[in-house]
Design an enzyme around this catalytic site. Sequence first.
Site, PDB file in Angstrom:
ATOM      1  N   PRO A 415      -2.278   0.503  -5.292  1.00 47.14           N
ATOM      2  CA  PRO A 415      -3.520   0.172  -4.581  1.00 47.14           C
ATOM      3  C   PRO A 415      -3.356   0.420  -3.087  1.00 47.14           C
ATOM      4  CG  PRO A 415      -2.997  -1.540  -6.173  1.00 47.14           C
ATOM      5  CD  PRO A 415      -1.805  -0.625  -6.125  1.00 47.14           C
ATOM      6  N   ARG A 416      -4.348   1.063  -2.509  1.00 48.27           N
ATOM      7  CA  ARG A 416      -4.218   1.487  -1.116  1.00 48.27           C
ATOM      8  C   ARG A 416      -4.710   0.429  -0.138  1.00 48.27           C
ATOM      9  NH1 ARG A 416      -7.410   6.928  -1.291  1.00 48.27           N
ATOM     10  NH2 ARG A 416      -8.604   5.712  -2.786  1.00 48.27           N
ATOM     11  N   GLY A 419      -1.169  -3.453   1.750  1.00 46.09           N
ATOM     12  CA  GLY A 419       0.162  -3.928   2.087  1.00 46.09           C
ATOM     13  C   GLY A 419       1.169  -3.869   0.965  1.00 46.09           C
ATOM     14  N   LEU A 420       1.074  -2.842   0.089  1.00 43.39           N
ATOM     15  CA  LEU A 420       2.046  -2.657  -0.993  1.00 43.39           C
ATOM     16  C   LEU A 420       2.922  -1.435  -0.757  1.00 43.39           C
ATOM     17  CD1 LEU A 420      -0.132  -3.596  -4.085  1.00 43.39           C
ATOM     18  CD2 LEU A 420       1.748  -4.911  -3.107  1.00 43.39           C
ATOM     19  N   SER A 424       4.910   4.897   2.119  1.00 37.16           N
ATOM     20  CA  SER A 424       6.372   5.056   2.129  1.00 37.16           C
ATOM     21  C   SER A 424       6.899   5.319   0.724  1.00 37.16           C
ATOM     22  CB  SER A 424       7.056   3.830   2.739  1.00 37.16           C
ATOM     23  OG  SER A 424       6.853   2.687   1.944  1.00 37.16           O
ATOM     24  N   ALA A 425       6.171   4.873  -0.303  1.00 40.68           N
ATOM     25  CA  ALA A 425       6.582   5.186  -1.670  1.00 40.68           C
ATOM     26  C   ALA A 425       6.485   6.686  -1.924  1.00 40.68           C
ATOM     27  CB  ALA A 425       5.718   4.420  -2.671  1.00 40.68           C
ATOM     28  N   ASP A 481      10.108  -1.948   3.970  1.00 35.43           N
ATOM     29  CA  ASP A 481       9.561  -1.242   2.813  1.00 35.43           C
ATOM     30  C   ASP A 481      10.526  -0.168   2.332  1.00 35.43           C
ATOM     31  OD1 ASP A 481       7.582  -2.694   3.955  1.00 35.43           O
ATOM     32  OD2 ASP A 481       6.133  -1.075   4.141  1.00 35.43           O
TER      33      ASP A 481
END
Length: 704
Positions: A415-416, A419-420, A424-425, A481
């Site tokens: 989900p954009r 804050g997940l 960076s993933a 992160d």
Amino acid sequence: RVLAPPHLSRAAPRSPAQAAMSDEPRWAAVILAAGYGSRLQKDIEADPSRQFSNLLGQPKGLLPVGGVPLLDHWIRAFRECGGRVGPVVIVTNEYFHRQFAEWAVSRGLGRDCVVNDGTTSNDNRLGACRDLQLALQEKAHMIGDRDVLVVAGDTLFYEDFSLARFLDSLPEDRGGVVTYRIKEDAETRKRGIVETDSTGKVTRLLEKPDPSETTSRAACPAFYAYRHPCKALIDEFMLTKAPEGLDAVDAPGKLLAWLLERAEIQAMPISGRADIGNLKQYKDALNFYSQTLDAELRKLKTAGDVVARAYARAALVGNPSDGFGGKTLALLVKNFYAEVTVRPSERLTFVPHPEYDREHDFANMGELLLNTELNGYYGGLRLLRATTKRFAALCEKARIPLERNFTMSYETNIPRMVGLSGSSAIVTATLRALLRFYAPDGYAGGPAGLLQRLGLGDHDVPQLVLDVEQRELGITAGLQDRVIQWYGGLVHMDFRPSVPREAAYRPVDVGLLPPLYLAYNTRLQGDSGKVHSPVRERFQQGDAKVIAGMETLAANTDAAVDALKAGDMDKLCTLMDANFATRRAIYGDEAVGERNIELVALASERGLAAKFTGSGGACVCLRRPAAAEAAAASGASLAMPRSHPLELSPEEEADIRAAFELRGFQFVRIRYDEDASGGGRSPALRPQPSDKGHELKGSVLQID
């Protein structure tokens, strides 16, 4: 040529009871293909390149996708259901009847399976619901008492969809639909949106609603599984609605909405669908499918392919002190991930994602605004390019030749803007894929060996990922992160300047974690960099309140690890509550945001401690021991085997989820990275034993 088995051409009527006791197909399929594709045809006529002029006068259902007509993919899906899907009926118009009849004959279906609705233009069309009724009436001798699959002729789903699995998932007494999550709130105005209960049963369908009319963002494409009793209801629907005019029976979703009051329908989520409404969308679909999927719309696999993932993350305690020389305890969230695929190719190619990298084509100014706010000006493609550029520069400096080219594509379901750590993933997955592509397992030490030749240790990689975002793209972010996405599992991080990086990241046993839950906002959030900036300036200027707050958060991180080791969940809940309270005191309510405050308050009302996973928009939640004890004492918590005293029962979880969804939030249980396999330091980035005796076999096509 795709040949259908004999049972796809004709079958005699029989009762459902007979079908259940026999090997005859349980389902018939009706393909709705009476549309005229007017917008697409106009685009092709106006296209100055004339590249697609050969498709003028071609129905959308027969457009080539993956090298074969679109409907061929559905015929393949029907055939792969183990004989459960029988006669296929295509309903079209006078204009396209000959083309569909020729196609049906060439596929072994026979021309008798094609129904001509007699219309000659978009102006005198019957509407999808009338066409469905016509097909059921004219081919009743073929369909008999079978259940019916209804498929729009211009619909394609992504590669994760399995028709066989969909049919297996349907309860015996329910029909079914599929749903996919739309990416932007404004898109509700262009889709049919369904609402479901905790069991997945569809409770309501809204046709092109305003985003404010529903909290659901589950779109329902034109694909329906109707049980036999619904066929009689279709006649009743047409008798009731046809007098109201074409608009009442034009869209197949109108029928579904009406049926929901008379039949039970189950929803099955899928990742997405191809939307081929105009030439731009068709080009995007062709480009995406040709470079990422094979002719059967499955993930393209060739020798040398590399697929790498990186997962979402949640800070349990300590953030945002990680950006201010503090400490953080964070974990991977394996519910959500970014995936990057690298394939050998002649040229170096980055494949734009059809949803996230739309640069030039929008329905209106509102869609342009929302898309740009969500994706920036370049979507996810810029992350791939920036990472590759940084990697290439490091290899050049280390005099490591990169002699192979590749085609790179990506997918993400994180989900954009909540804050997940979605961006960076993508960067971490890209770096992981490049390391594996240029240093396969068993070659010069594999990916770990290449990392060493670049002069980097595991503790250096998070900074490399951060440099891609900060120096290449100007994204404000911190190290936390990138650390957890590289190391995986559960990690205690110490960002004090006096602590060397090789000693700063300490894995913690994931088995110590209690059941944790994730609640996140489904509405548009802001830029975390903007939230960070004022506090950073105050910190740099020596603001005592900010400095003291960050020191408190850092100390609480150590206390959280101690609480986990001691099994003191009361203490952990207290620390999580304190984390949010401290952050709120430092940043102020205006910066924290009304929706975020509402999210934490709602969690507290339901007996959960909650704090931000990152910069806001999502919270990690833990059931308070007192709430669990009260539920058990009152009998509200049903007896069930539990892996942990704080685990919610399925009924409790469904009840809490419904409360969150009512306010526009999602609520899920977090899946842990229990063996740290989601991190870069896992065996996935170390040399693997080769398969002895494995031999690559193939053939060579020479074109002179």
